[in-house]
Write an enzyme that holds these catalytic residues in place. Structure first.
Site, short mmCIF file in Angstrom:
data_model
loop_
_atom_site.label_atom_id
_atom_site.label_comp_id
_atom_site.label_asym_id
_atom_site.label_seq_id
_atom_site.Cartn_x
_atom_site.Cartn_y
_atom_site.Cartn_z
N ILE A 1 -18.29 -7.04 -31.71
CA ILE A 1 -17.58 -6.09 -30.97
C ILE A 1 -16.21 -6.25 -31.70
O ILE A 1 -15.66 -7.28 -31.90
CB ILE A 1 -17.35 -6.72 -29.50
CG1 ILE A 1 -18.53 -6.58 -28.73
CG2 ILE A 1 -16.14 -5.90 -28.42
CD1 ILE A 1 -18.71 -7.19 -27.18
N CYS A 2 -15.59 -5.14 -32.06
CA CYS A 2 -14.39 -5.33 -32.86
C CYS A 2 -13.42 -3.99 -32.49
O CYS A 2 -13.86 -3.24 -31.49
CB CYS A 2 -14.62 -5.00 -34.63
SG CYS A 2 -15.45 -3.41 -34.79
N LYS A 3 -12.26 -4.03 -32.87
CA LYS A 3 -11.25 -2.99 -32.63
C LYS A 3 -11.84 -1.86 -32.89
O LYS A 3 -12.55 -1.63 -33.97
CB LYS A 3 -10.01 -3.11 -33.14
CG LYS A 3 -9.28 -4.78 -32.64
CD LYS A 3 -8.02 -4.90 -33.14
CE LYS A 3 -7.34 -6.20 -32.94
NZ LYS A 3 -5.74 -6.32 -33.57
#
Length: 236
Positions: free
Chosen positions: A92-94
């Protein structure tokens, strides 16, 4: 010099092999839940084993007991996106991230992110808008012509879209005050006569006050209801 170049070539190839370009997981790629033997289930996106999500609907991801990999069951939190590394690790990343690294010690792959999948367009129906649930922050479609509270298809909780709750809260509040005033006036005006007519009149008094109480509680329910907001569309 030749020997030195030969020694460097495998290192460069290994580094290149450890770089991948993949696309983030879009909303339309999430596995749809379905009932099996009375339990909500989803299929693992890695090994296809069935995962029981009872009591986990508010989570964003669930872990498979067979392969120990994570599978998303809801849209990523606002400002985030899911990415599946070739080693099957779910990251999960920006939303703005263009390059990330897998944290697994046996992978450490550098991932170049392709542009995020395009969000499906809103169907061309009159008054159809995307809204963000005030409970779970997931996005769903809402028919604004209804002008009524809505139940989120993701978390199943009811919320108000826009200021609908305030209008209904005021309406029920005014009705509660009117009914209470009428009940109080009738009670005080006919109290002496009620003593001669028996308990039937008292039942009517109690019923009027209960109705005012129910209307008042309904008004409080709407005023304290969570509010879902319209999603900003491009160019707005």
């Amino acid at each position: 010099m030749g020997d030195s170049q030969n020694e460097n070539q495998p290192l460069l190839r290994d580094e290149e092999e450890n770089v991948s370009t993949i696309s983030p997981i879009g909303p339309d790629e999430l596995p749809p839940p379905y009932q099996q033997a009375g339990m909500p289930m989803v299929a693992c996106r890695v090994c296809q084993a069935m995962i029981d999500i009872s009591g986990k609907r508010e989570q964003h991801v669930v872990k498979c007991s067979d392969c120990n990999e994570a599978t998303p069951i809801r849209n990523a939190p606002p400002g985030k996106k899911y990415v599946r590394c070739p080693c099957n690790c779910l990251l999960i990343c920006k939303s703005s991230s263009q390059r990330i690294a897998c944290p697994r010690a046996n992978c450490k792959r550098i991932i170049n992110l392709a542009p995020s999948p395009v969000t499906p367009p809103v169907p061309t129906l009159p008054g159809m808008r995307r809204v963000i649930c005030g409970h779970c922050q997931d996005t769903f479609l809402y028919q604004i012509l209804k002008k009524a509270p809505v139940r989120c298809p993701h978390c199943r909780k009811v919320s108000s879209v826009g200021k609908v709750k305030n209008k209904r809260g005021v309406m029920f509040g005014v009705l509660a005050v009117i009914v209470f005033a009428i009940a109080l006036g009738v009670t005080l005006g006919t109290l002496s006569a009620a003593k001669t007519h028996g308990g039937g009149v008292y039942v009517a008094y109690v019923g009027a006050f209960i109705l005012a109480l129910l209307l008042g509680s309904r008004s409080i329910y709407y005023f304290t209801m969570k509010e879902s907001k319209y999603e900003l569309e491009p160019g707005m």
